[in-house]
Scaffold this motif. Structure first.
Motif, PDB file in Angstrom:
ATOM      1  N   PRO A 122       0.742  -1.148  -0.114  1.00 14.81           N
ATOM      2  CA  PRO A 122      -0.107  -0.005   0.179  1.00 14.81           C
ATOM      3  C   PRO A 122       0.859   1.277  -0.169  1.00 14.81           C
ATOM      4  O   PRO A 122       1.816   1.337   0.760  1.00 14.81           O
ATOM      5  CB  PRO A 122      -0.784  -0.197   1.266  1.00 14.81           C
ATOM      6  CG  PRO A 122      -0.802  -1.761   1.501  1.00 14.81           C
ATOM      7  CD  PRO A 122       0.248  -2.038   1.204  1.00 14.81           C
ATOM      8  N   ARG A 124       0.311   4.177   1.160  1.00 19.33           N
ATOM      9  CA  ARG A 124       0.223   4.693   2.345  1.00 19.33           C
ATOM     10  C   ARG A 124       1.241   4.377   3.321  1.00 19.33           C
ATOM     11  O   ARG A 124       1.781   5.043   4.180  1.00 19.33           O
ATOM     12  CB  ARG A 124      -1.089   4.695   2.999  1.00 19.33           C
ATOM     13  CG  ARG A 124      -1.818   3.428   3.126  1.00 19.33           C
ATOM     14  CD  ARG A 124      -3.103   3.434   3.553  1.00 19.33           C
ATOM     15  NE  ARG A 124      -3.576   2.021   3.921  1.00 19.33           N
ATOM     16  CZ  ARG A 124      -4.305   1.474   2.886  1.00 19.33           C
ATOM     17  NH1 ARG A 124      -4.253   1.909   1.796  1.00 19.33           N
ATOM     18  NH2 ARG A 124      -4.749   0.126   3.404  1.00 19.33           N
ATOM     19  N   ASP A 128       4.103   6.798   5.082  1.00 15.62           N
ATOM     20  CA  ASP A 128       4.531   6.808   6.312  1.00 15.62           C
ATOM     21  C   ASP A 128       5.885   6.616   6.797  1.00 15.62           C
ATOM     22  O   ASP A 128       6.398   7.182   7.740  1.00 15.62           O
ATOM     23  CB  ASP A 128       3.477   6.155   7.028  1.00 15.62           C
ATOM     24  CG  ASP A 128       2.193   6.822   7.445  1.00 15.62           C
ATOM     25  OD1 ASP A 128       2.027   7.919   7.200  1.00 15.62           O
ATOM     26  OD2 ASP A 128       1.139   5.914   7.792  1.00 15.62           O
ATOM     27  N   GLY A 217      -0.862   6.006  11.372  1.00 16.04           N
ATOM     28  CA  GLY A 217      -1.072   4.909  10.169  1.00 16.04           C
ATOM     29  C   GLY A 217      -2.070   5.330   9.284  1.00 16.04           C
ATOM     30  O   GLY A 217      -2.136   6.888   9.094  1.00 16.04           O
ATOM     31  N   ARG A 218      -2.287   4.721   8.067  1.00 21.14           N
ATOM     32  CA  ARG A 218      -3.143   5.441   6.938  1.00 21.14           C
ATOM     33  C   ARG A 218      -2.391   6.852   6.200  1.00 21.14           C
ATOM     34  O   ARG A 218      -3.162   7.396   5.849  1.00 21.14           O
ATOM     35  CB  ARG A 218      -4.645   5.526   7.302  1.00 21.14           C
ATOM     36  CG  ARG A 218      -5.082   4.402   8.073  1.00 21.14           C
ATOM     37  CD  ARG A 218      -5.144   3.150   7.298  1.00 21.14           C
ATOM     38  NE  ARG A 218      -5.621   2.091   8.218  1.00 21.14           N
ATOM     39  CZ  ARG A 218      -7.108   1.533   7.974  1.00 21.14           C
ATOM     40  NH1 ARG A 218      -7.651   2.251   7.037  1.00 21.14           N
ATOM     41  NH2 ARG A 218      -7.486   0.411   8.474  1.00 21.14           N
ATOM     42  N   ARG A 220      -0.880   9.337   7.832  1.00 24.26           N
ATOM     43  CA  ARG A 220      -1.130  10.482   8.734  1.00 24.26           C
ATOM     44  C   ARG A 220       0.152  10.935   8.868  1.00 24.26           C
ATOM     45  O   ARG A 220       0.563  12.140   9.307  1.00 24.26           O
ATOM     46  CB  ARG A 220      -1.944  10.127  10.055  1.00 24.26           C
ATOM     47  CG  ARG A 220      -3.317   9.688   9.845  1.00 24.26           C
ATOM     48  CD  ARG A 220      -4.227   9.536  10.879  1.00 24.26           C
ATOM     49  NE  ARG A 220      -4.664  10.766  11.411  1.00 24.26           N
ATOM     50  CZ  ARG A 220      -5.091  10.950  12.785  1.00 24.26           C
ATOM     51  NH1 ARG A 220      -4.934   9.876  13.427  1.00 24.26           N
ATOM     52  NH2 ARG A 220      -5.561  12.200  13.199  1.00 24.26           N
ATOM     53  N   ALA A 271      -7.991  10.827   7.509  1.00 23.21           N
ATOM     54  CA  ALA A 271      -7.557   9.501   7.595  1.00 23.21           C
ATOM     55  C   ALA A 271      -7.861   8.989   8.843  1.00 23.21           C
ATOM     56  O   ALA A 271      -7.324   9.487   9.948  1.00 23.21           O
ATOM     57  CB  ALA A 271      -6.166   9.550   7.106  1.00 23.21           C
ATOM     58  N   LYS A 272      -8.368   7.713   9.176  1.00 22.27           N
ATOM     59  CA  LYS A 272      -8.629   7.274  10.421  1.00 22.27           C
ATOM     60  C   LYS A 272      -8.106   5.725  10.218  1.00 22.27           C
ATOM     61  O   LYS A 272      -7.896   4.908   9.098  1.00 22.27           O
ATOM     62  CB  LYS A 272      -9.978   7.138  10.747  1.00 22.27           C
ATOM     63  CG  LYS A 272     -10.797   8.467  10.794  1.00 22.27           C
ATOM     64  CD  LYS A 272     -10.131   9.334  11.859  1.00 22.27           C
ATOM     65  CE  LYS A 272     -10.861  10.874  11.878  1.00 22.27           C
ATOM     66  NZ  LYS A 272     -10.453  11.612  13.010  1.00 22.27           N
ATOM     67  N   GLY A 273      -7.763   5.105  11.644  1.00 23.84           N
ATOM     68  CA  GLY A 273      -7.365   3.665  11.533  1.00 23.84           C
ATOM     69  C   GLY A 273      -6.021   3.532  12.318  1.00 23.84           C
ATOM     70  O   GLY A 273      -5.175   4.345  12.362  1.00 23.84           O
ATOM     71  N   ARG A 275      -2.217   1.863  12.917  1.00 24.72           N
ATOM     72  CA  ARG A 275      -1.075   1.684  12.136  1.00 24.72           C
ATOM     73  C   ARG A 275      -1.223   0.437  11.420  1.00 24.72           C
ATOM     74  O   ARG A 275      -1.673  -0.663  11.951  1.00 24.72           O
ATOM     75  CB  ARG A 275       0.132   1.676  12.910  1.00 24.72           C
ATOM     76  CG  ARG A 275       1.579   1.222  12.166  1.00 24.72           C
ATOM     77  CD  ARG A 275       2.880   1.521  13.174  1.00 24.72           C
ATOM     78  NE  ARG A 275       2.942   2.914  13.123  1.00 24.72           N
ATOM     79  CZ  ARG A 275       4.097   3.524  14.073  1.00 24.72           C
ATOM     80  NH1 ARG A 275       4.720   2.551  14.625  1.00 24.72           N
ATOM     81  NH2 ARG A 275       4.056   4.717  14.072  1.00 24.72           N
ATOM     82  N   GLU A 276      -0.603   0.370  10.165  1.00 26.19           N
ATOM     83  CA  GLU A 276      -0.830  -0.869   9.284  1.00 26.19           C
ATOM     84  C   GLU A 276       0.461  -1.665   9.439  1.00 26.19           C
ATOM     85  O   GLU A 276       1.695  -1.133   9.075  1.00 26.19           O
ATOM     86  CB  GLU A 276      -1.194  -0.382   8.000  1.00 26.19           C
ATOM     87  CG  GLU A 276      -2.455  -0.017   7.699  1.00 26.19           C
ATOM     88  CD  GLU A 276      -2.648   0.961   6.644  1.00 26.19           C
ATOM     89  OE1 GLU A 276      -3.547   0.857   5.941  1.00 26.19           O
ATOM     90  OE2 GLU A 276      -1.828   2.027   6.449  1.00 26.19           O
ATOM     91  N   SER A 361      -9.043  -3.120   6.469  1.00 28.12           N
ATOM     92  CA  SER A 361      -7.870  -2.319   6.031  1.00 28.12           C
ATOM     93  C   SER A 361      -8.285  -1.101   5.745  1.00 28.12           C
ATOM     94  O   SER A 361      -9.570  -0.900   5.737  1.00 28.12           O
ATOM     95  CB  SER A 361      -7.132  -3.124   4.856  1.00 28.12           C
ATOM     96  OG  SER A 361      -8.101  -3.020   3.740  1.00 28.12           O
TER      97      SER A 361
END
Length: 361
Positions: A122, A124, A128, A217-218, A220, A271-273, A275-276, A361
């Motif tokens: 991804p 994003r 990050d 994440g996402r 941000r 952007a919400k959520g 860390r990936e 996700s």
């Protein structure tokens, strides 16, 4: 009376080795890229990406960023190349200077997007990971402006005023020399390139600290970098006196800073959520079956190269808990979703769990 606290400037910004020009500005850009790649590499590995994916990213993002930077400069300064007395071919001469940071960011993002598609990661996550490394690269790159005796501000009486050389247009990369002495401009000037370099280092530290505390994440963390950099660029741009395109009497880069800041702010708020984290798309979810016993010796005679870990063809996004378990055991645990059931006769509400294939996700 001479100001002994004044910041000196180099008299030379280009050297020749075996007939080839070695330019200080180019060296600073390269060192900045190396620093950014190393920072991104460390952060990508912590998120589960295979080693040295950052180099694959750089192969796409760096050339695209340079092209974007040059295009932005040419588009915003067309008179130098297409106006009266201009030479369109000189638009290709990037070694003469003229790279716009906004074009570099836009072009680099396009290159990063292409690389992300190739690697199955991804975009994003890449952004990050790169967020704190980009301002470090910009800070190192600004040292090249010091060598070039450029991007300084107005006259100042402050102790840290910059002493600027009159650079010889007939001998690029060298100061004008009269009677064996390099010629300097009569006043001291604000070292705006230094202000921006220090600001960028502060932005890098800010991204590191906030990202560690809030686990962004996402994309941000990248948005924090964008907002931090544009705030600094706004006030620094107001101090610069070098030639620039104006719009309604205001430097174009000031409008650009405001627009980009608002875009970064909007993205950060929307952007919400969490860390990936990434694991291979084909990560095993069960332990392998034990090999059947036999009297024949089981010896692996395959090519040793096959035993080396290979980069996944693509990745899937997982939660931190599943990522930690995968890192510990090599097995990806199933997603557990709690489902509420109707209350029983005794008033208790039991819970059931169901397994899924991937995280939201």
């Amino acid at each position: 009376m001479e100001n002994f606290a004044a910041i000196p400037s180099p008299e030379t910004s280009v050297w020749h080795l075996l007939g080839l020009p070695i330019r200080a500005y180019a060296l600073c850009i390269v060192l900045g890229i190396v620093a950014a790649v190393l920072v991104m590499e460390s952060r990508l590995r912590k998120r589960g990406v295979a080693p040295w994916a950052s180099l694959d990213m750089a192969v796409w993002a760096v050339p695209a960023g340079i092209i974007g930077a040059r295009l932005y400069h040419v588009i915003t300064s067309p008179g130098d190349y297409f106006g009266a007395g201009g030479d369109p071919v000189r638009a290709l001469y990037i070694w003469e200077g003229g790279l716009g940071v906004w074009g570099a960011i836009a072009g680099g993002a396009v290159g990063a997007w292409l690389a992300a598609r190739q690697l199955g990661i991804p975009l994003r996550v890449f952004l990050d990971a790169a967020a704190p490394g980009l301002p470090i690269a910009q800070a190192i790159g600004r040292v090249g402006n010091w060598f070039n005796n450029e991007l300084y501000g107005g006259v100042t009486t402050l102790p840290w005023g910059l002493r600027v050389h009159d650079m010889d247009r007939a001998n690029p990369g060298h100061a004008t020399v009269i009677d064996g002495k390099a010629v300097t401009l009569p006043e001291l000037y604000h070292p705006t390139f230094l202000y921006e370099a220090l600001w960028c280092l502060g932005v890098a530290a800010l991204v590191f600290l906030l990202d560690r505390k809030f686990q962004f994440g996402r994309g941000r963390a990248f948005a924090v970098y964008v907002m931090g950099y544009t705030v600094g660029r706004l006030w620094i741009e107001m101090m610069r006196t070098d030639e620039a395109t104006h719009f309604f009497g205001v430097r174009l880069n000031i409008f650009t800073s405001i627009i980009v800041f608002l875009g970064g702010l909007a993205f950060f708020l929307l952007a919400k959520g969490p860390r990936e984290y990434l694991v291979p798309v084909d990560a095993p979810e069960t332990a392998p079956e034990p090999a059947a016993e036999s009297g024949v010796s089981q010896v692996d005679v395959s090519d040793a190269a096959d035993a080396q870990p290979r980069a996944p063809k693509a990745y899937q996004v997982v939660s931190e808990d599943r990522f930690d378990e995968y890192q510990r055991t090599g097995i990806l645990p199933p997603t557990v979703t709690t489902v509420a059931e109707p209350a029983g006769a005794d008033g208790e509400t039991p819970a059931a769990s169901s397994a899924g294939k991937s995280d939201e996700s």
